[in-house]
Design an enzyme around this catalytic site. Structure first.
Site, PDB file in Angstrom:
ATOM      1  N   ASP A   1       9.582  21.457  67.693  1.00  0.00           N
ATOM      2  CA  ASP A   1      10.827  22.006  67.159  1.00  0.00           C
ATOM      3  C   ASP A   1      10.846  23.505  67.444  1.00  0.00           C
ATOM      4  O   ASP A   1       9.785  24.145  67.483  1.00  0.00           O
ATOM      5  CB  ASP A   1      10.937  21.740  65.648  1.00  0.00           C
ATOM      6  CG  ASP A   1      12.365  21.870  65.128  1.00  0.00           C
ATOM      7  OD1 ASP A   1      12.951  20.833  64.763  1.00  0.00           O
ATOM      8  OD2 ASP A   1      12.890  23.001  65.114  1.00  0.00           O
TER       9      ASP A   1
ATOM     10  N   THR B   1      22.994  11.107  67.251  1.00  0.00           N
ATOM     11  CA  THR B   1      24.330  10.502  67.257  1.00  0.00           C
ATOM     12  C   THR B   1      25.229  11.355  68.143  1.00  0.00           C
ATOM     13  O   THR B   1      25.427  12.533  67.866  1.00  0.00           O
ATOM     14  CB  THR B   1      24.886  10.465  65.819  1.00  0.00           C
ATOM     15  OG1 THR B   1      23.959   9.734  65.014  1.00  0.00           O
ATOM     16  CG2 THR B   1      26.244   9.785  65.769  1.00  0.00           C
TER      17      THR B   1
ATOM     18  N   GLU C   1      19.769   5.677  65.839  1.00  0.00           N
ATOM     19  CA  GLU C   1      18.977   5.616  64.612  1.00  0.00           C
ATOM     20  C   GLU C   1      19.932   5.389  63.443  1.00  0.00           C
ATOM     21  O   GLU C   1      20.978   6.015  63.374  1.00  0.00           O
ATOM     22  CB  GLU C   1      18.264   6.963  64.459  1.00  0.00           C
ATOM     23  CG  GLU C   1      17.455   7.103  63.221  1.00  0.00           C
ATOM     24  CD  GLU C   1      16.436   5.992  63.123  1.00  0.00           C
ATOM     25  OE1 GLU C   1      15.648   5.823  64.067  1.00  0.00           O
ATOM     26  OE2 GLU C   1      16.438   5.283  62.099  1.00  0.00           O
TER      27      GLU C   1
ATOM     28  N   GLU D   1      19.163   8.861  54.458  1.00  0.00           N
ATOM     29  CA  GLU D   1      18.347   9.823  53.739  1.00  0.00           C
ATOM     30  C   GLU D   1      17.977   9.208  52.387  1.00  0.00           C
ATOM     31  O   GLU D   1      18.760   8.472  51.797  1.00  0.00           O
ATOM     32  CB  GLU D   1      19.095  11.140  53.570  1.00  0.00           C
ATOM     33  CG  GLU D   1      19.174  11.880  54.897  1.00  0.00           C
ATOM     34  CD  GLU D   1      19.963  13.167  54.828  1.00  0.00           C
ATOM     35  OE1 GLU D   1      20.007  13.789  53.765  1.00  0.00           O
ATOM     36  OE2 GLU D   1      20.547  13.533  55.857  1.00  0.00           O
TER      37      GLU D   1
ATOM     38  N   ASN E   1      28.903   3.883  61.268  1.00  0.00           N
ATOM     39  CA  ASN E   1      29.206   4.911  60.274  1.00  0.00           C
ATOM     40  C   ASN E   1      30.691   4.937  59.920  1.00  0.00           C
ATOM     41  O   ASN E   1      31.063   5.191  58.778  1.00  0.00           O
ATOM     42  CB  ASN E   1      28.730   6.283  60.754  1.00  0.00           C
ATOM     43  CG  ASN E   1      27.245   6.499  60.439  1.00  0.00           C
ATOM     44  OD1 ASN E   1      26.616   5.656  59.814  1.00  0.00           O
ATOM     45  ND2 ASN E   1      26.698   7.607  60.881  1.00  0.00           N
TER      46      ASN E   1
ATOM     47  N   ALA F   1      33.023   3.369  43.977  1.00  0.00           N
ATOM     48  CA  ALA F   1      34.095   4.373  43.977  1.00  0.00           C
ATOM     49  C   ALA F   1      33.612   5.618  43.254  1.00  0.00           C
ATOM     50  O   ALA F   1      32.737   5.556  42.390  1.00  0.00           O
ATOM     51  CB  ALA F   1      35.325   3.808  43.279  1.00  0.00           C
TER      52      ALA F   1
ATOM     53  N   CYS G   1      26.155  13.199  58.067  1.00  0.00           N
ATOM     54  CA  CYS G   1      26.495  12.146  59.035  1.00  0.00           C
ATOM     55  C   CYS G   1      27.928  11.648  58.928  1.00  0.00           C
ATOM     56  O   CYS G   1      28.735  11.903  59.814  1.00  0.00           O
ATOM     57  CB  CYS G   1      25.525  10.978  58.902  1.00  0.00           C
ATOM     58  SG  CYS G   1      23.853  11.433  59.379  1.00  0.00           S
TER      59      CYS G   1
ATOM     60  N   LYS H   1      23.911  13.210  47.881  1.00  0.00           N
ATOM     61  CA  LYS H   1      23.609  11.924  47.246  1.00  0.00           C
ATOM     62  C   LYS H   1      22.246  12.045  46.579  1.00  0.00           C
ATOM     63  O   LYS H   1      21.491  12.981  46.883  1.00  0.00           O
ATOM     64  CB  LYS H   1      23.635  10.796  48.262  1.00  0.00           C
ATOM     65  CG  LYS H   1      22.501  10.813  49.270  1.00  0.00           C
ATOM     66  CD  LYS H   1      22.549   9.538  50.103  1.00  0.00           C
ATOM     67  CE  LYS H   1      21.291   9.331  50.879  1.00  0.00           C
ATOM     68  NZ  LYS H   1      21.343   8.131  51.700  1.00  0.00           N
TER      69      LYS H   1
HETATM   70  C1  UDX Z   1      24.498   7.380  56.618  1.00  0.00           C
HETATM   71  C2  UDX Z   1      24.347   5.919  57.045  1.00  0.00           C
HETATM   72  O1  UDX Z   1      24.234   5.081  55.901  1.00  0.00           O
HETATM   73  C3  UDX Z   1      23.138   5.770  57.921  1.00  0.00           C
HETATM   74  O2  UDX Z   1      23.022   4.431  58.384  1.00  0.00           O
HETATM   75  C4  UDX Z   1      23.263   6.711  59.093  1.00  0.00           C
HETATM   76  O3  UDX Z   1      22.122   6.636  59.913  1.00  0.00           O
HETATM   77  C5  UDX Z   1      23.471   8.138  58.627  1.00  0.00           C
HETATM   78  O4  UDX Z   1      24.583   8.212  57.750  1.00  0.00           O
HETATM   79  P1  UDX Z   1      23.306   8.927  54.781  1.00  0.00           P
HETATM   80  O5  UDX Z   1      24.186  10.047  55.261  1.00  0.00           O
HETATM   81  O6  UDX Z   1      21.864   9.193  54.546  1.00  0.00           O
HETATM   82  O7  UDX Z   1      23.367   7.711  55.813  1.00  0.00           O
HETATM   83  O8  UDX Z   1      23.927   8.442  53.403  1.00  0.00           O
HETATM   84  P2  UDX Z   1      24.598   7.126  52.792  1.00  0.00           P
HETATM   85  O9  UDX Z   1      23.635   6.444  51.913  1.00  0.00           O
HETATM   86  O10 UDX Z   1      25.263   6.324  53.834  1.00  0.00           O
HETATM   87  O11 UDX Z   1      25.696   7.799  51.847  1.00  0.00           O
HETATM   88  C6  UDX Z   1      26.720   8.604  52.420  1.00  0.00           C
HETATM   89  C7  UDX Z   1      27.643   9.143  51.360  1.00  0.00           C
HETATM   90  O12 UDX Z   1      28.471   8.106  50.867  1.00  0.00           O
HETATM   91  C8  UDX Z   1      26.970   9.769  50.142  1.00  0.00           C
HETATM   92  O13 UDX Z   1      27.644  10.978  49.831  1.00  0.00           O
HETATM   93  C9  UDX Z   1      27.158   8.733  49.062  1.00  0.00           C
HETATM   94  O14 UDX Z   1      27.213   9.319  47.796  1.00  0.00           O
HETATM   95  C10 UDX Z   1      28.485   8.124  49.457  1.00  0.00           C
HETATM   96  N1  UDX Z   1      28.682   6.738  48.989  1.00  0.00           N
HETATM   97  C11 UDX Z   1      27.861   5.740  49.424  1.00  0.00           C
HETATM   98  C12 UDX Z   1      29.736   6.441  48.138  1.00  0.00           C
HETATM   99  O15 UDX Z   1      30.506   7.321  47.744  1.00  0.00           O
HETATM  100  N2  UDX Z   1      29.908   5.149  47.737  1.00  0.00           N
HETATM  101  C13 UDX Z   1      29.104   4.130  48.147  1.00  0.00           C
HETATM  102  O16 UDX Z   1      29.335   2.987  47.745  1.00  0.00           O
HETATM  103  C14 UDX Z   1      28.045   4.442  49.016  1.00  0.00           C
END
Ligand code: UDX
Length: 437
Positions: A30, A121, A148, A152, A212, A256, A264, A327
Site C-alpha cells: 500500500d 468495483t 468481491e 464490512e 449492489n 426500513a 459501496c 452501519k
Molecule cells: C455492501 C454489499 O452488501 C456487499 O456485498 C458489497 O461487497 C459492498 O457493499 P456494505 O457496504 O459493507 O456491503 O454494507 P451492507 O451490509 O450492504 O449495508 C449497506 C447499508 O445499507 C448500511 O448503511 C445499512 O445500514 C443499510 N441497510 C442494510 C438498510 O438500511 N437496510 C437493510 O435492510 C440492510
C-alpha cells in the site's frame, strides 16, 4: 502459492490475511506508510471483527508481510488489485485513479505467466482497458476480473466462506490457464462447494454493480413503503415481516429506516448510472436515480421527525445522536446516514452530540465541527431528544428506564426500527420511528 495484494484498505487487508490463512504466501502493498506500519506490526488499521486475531495468527506463520515498496510483488504469480474506486468529486462517475496507479506500479514487475486479478468495483470496460495495458508491457501475463462481495463487519467470514466466486476471463487458452491458477488460490472455498461462475470480462464487472444495485433497490423499496406507512398509520416492520415470508421476496435487506450509506452502495449505483449513460442505455438505470432519492429523503425525514417531537423547533435544543458509523460493527463513516443527519441538525441550530462505540475518531476527522461523546449516556446527558441512527447492539440493549434518568426530555426517534415501542412508551418516552405509527 506466492501472491501479492495491491491496496490494503477494507478489501485488501482482509483479502491478504485471508489468503495467508488459506495457506498462501502473501505480500500486501500500500502507498499509505502509516497503514502499512500498523499492518506490519499485526494491527488492523480499521475496525473489523475477527481481523486482529486473523492478522496475529497468519503473521506468526511468516506467510504474511506488508510493505510500501511495490518491488516486493516480484516473484508472486497472482497479483490482486484491491484499491478503492471512490466517487469523483462533483460527478457520479467512479474515480479510477487508484486502479490506474496500481496497474502502473505493477507493470514493471510482471513476469510471463503472471495473473493480474482485479477485485475493485469498476465501471464495465475497465478490465478490458487494464488487459490492454498489461498486454502492451508483458504480453504473457493475463488479466482476470474477480469481483468481491464482502460486507464490512463480516469481511473475514465473507472472504473465507464467500457465497459465490466469479471469474471474468479473456477468451482462449490464456484465460483458461489463468482460471486454473485462480482455482488453486481458492482451492479451499471451492472444495467447500462454493458456487462458481466463470464468465467474460463484461459480465464479471456487471455482476458486482448489479448485485449492489439490487440490494440498494431492495432497501429503497421498503423505505418507499415506509413513506406509505407514515401516510396511512401502517407499520413498515410488520409489512416487511409479512412480505418477507414470501420466499421469492425474502426478509433480508428489508429493514426500513435511515437507509443505506457506506463506501459501496451509494457510489456504486451512481457510477453505474454514469456508465450506463456513456453506453447510451441511461434509461435502463433511470430507476436508480429514484432509489437514490428515496434513500436521501429518509435523512430529511429523520430531521423532520426530531423537529416534530421537539414541538416544532430544534433551534437551541440538545440532540444526542447514537451512532456515527454507516452501519454497526464498522468504524467506516463514508456517506454515513447518521452523520448526515447529525450535521443537518447542527446546521439547523441544534446542539448535537454524537457517539459511537468505534467510529468517533473517524467521524471527528471528517466532521470536526460536531461534538462527540464516548458513551450513549454521556451523549444523552441533558438531551431534549435522542436519535438512534446506527443500530449497534449496545443501543438496541439500552434500558429505557435507566436511560430516561440521563436525558432532560424523554423523546426518542428510532431511525433503524430496532427498539420495542411499547417498552419505551411504558417508560415515559415519546417514541417515534420511520415508517411506524
Ligand atoms: C455492501 C454489499 O452488501 C456487499 O456485498 C458489497 O461487497 C459492498 O457493499 P456494505 O457496504 O459493507 O456491503 O454494507 P451492507 O451490509 O450492504 O449495508 C449497506 C447499508 O445499507 C448500511 O448503511 C445499512 O445500514 C443499510 N441497510 C442494510 C438498510 O438500511 N437496510 C437493510 O435492510 C440492510
Amino acid at each position: 502459492m506466492r501472491i501479492s495484494v495491491i491496496g490494503c484498505g477494507y478489501l485488501g487487508a482482509v483479502h491478504a490475511a485471508c489468503m495467508a490463512k488459506l495457506g498462501h504466501e502473501v505480500v500486501g502493498v500500500d502507498v499509505d506508510a502509516e497503514k502499512v506500519a500498523l499492518l506490519a506490526s499485526g494491527r488492523a488499521p480499521f475496525y473489523e471483527p475477527g481481523l486482529p486475531e486473523l492478522l496475529a495468527e497468519t503473521m506468526a506463520t511468516g506467510r504474511l508481510t506488508f510493505g510500501t515498496d511495490v518491488a516486493a510483488v516480484a516473484g508472486a504469480r497472482v497479483h490482486f488489485v484491491c484499491v478503492g474506486t471512490p466517487q469523483k468529486r462533483g460527478e457520479n462517475a467512479a474515480d479510477l485513479r487508484y486502479v490506474d496507479a496500481a496497474v502502473d506500479a505493477l507493470l514493471p514487475h510482471l513476469a510471463p505467466g503472471d495473473v493480474v486479478v482485479g477485485k475493485s468495483t469498476v465501471p464495465v470496460g475497465t478490465a478490458e482497458a487494464v488487459a490492454a495495458r498489461v498486454a502492451a508491457v508483458q504480453p504473457e501475463a493475463v488479466v482476470v476480473w474477480n469481483p468481491e462481495f464482502l460486507r464490512e463487519g463480516f469481511a473475514v467470514q465473507d472472504t473465507l466462506h464467500p457465497d459465490r466466486i466469479v471469474y471474468g476471463l479473456p477468451p482462449g487458452a490464456a484465460g483458461e490457464t489463468a482460471g486454473a491458477l485462480l482455482d488453486e488460490v481458492y482451492a479451499t472455498p471451492l472444495a467447500d462447494g462454493t458456487p462458481q461462475v466463470v464468465t467474460d470480462y463484461a459480465t464479471a464487472q456487471l455482476v458486482k454493480v448489479a448485485a449492489n444495485s439490487f440490494l440498494a433497490t431492495k432497501i429503497s423499496f421498503i423505505n418507499a413503503m415506509a413513506e406509505l406507512c407514515e401516510a396511512t398509520g401502517a407499520d413498515v416492520t410488520q409489512l416487511a415481516d409479512a412480505i418477507g415470508h414470501d420466499a421469492r421476496i425474502g426478509r433480508r435487506f428489508l429493514n426500513a429506516g435511515l437507509g443505506f450509506g457506506g463506501g459501496c452502495l451509494p457510489k456504486d449505483i451512481r457510477a453505474f448510472m454514469a456508465r450506463a449513460g456513456e453506453l447510451g442505455v441511461d434509461q435502463a438505470l433511470s430507476f436508480l436515480r429514484e432509489v437514490d432519492s428515496i434513500n436521501m429523503r429518509r435523512r430529511v425525514r429523520m430531521v423532520d421527525l426530531a423537529r416534530e417531537v421537539c414541538d416544532g423547533s430544534i433551534v437551541g435544543r440538545k440532540v444526542a445522536v447514537l451512532g456515527a458509523a454507516f452501519k454497526p460493527d464498522s468504524d467506516d463513516v463514508r456517506d454515513s446516514p447518521a452523520l448526515s443527519v447529525a450535521a443537518q441538525m447542527g446546521l439547523q441550530g441544534a446542539h448535537v452530540v454524537v457517539t459511537d462505540p468505534e467510529a468517533v475518531a473517524n467521524a471527528a476527522q471528517r466532521w470536526p465541527d460536531l461534538r462527540y461523546a464516548a458513551t450513549a449516556e454521556e451523549a444523552a446527558a441533558g438531551a431534549d431528544v435522542v436519535l438512534l441512527a446506527t443500530e449497534w447492539q449496545e443501543y438496541r440493549d439500552l434500558d429505557p428506564v435507566a436511560f430516561g434518568r440521563v436525558v432532560a426530555g424523554r423523546r426518542i426517534v428510532d431511525g433503524r426500527n430496532v427498539l420495542d415501542p411499547a417498552r419505551w412508551r411504558e417508560a415515559g418516552w415519546v417514541y417515534r420511528a420511520l415508517g411506524r405509527p
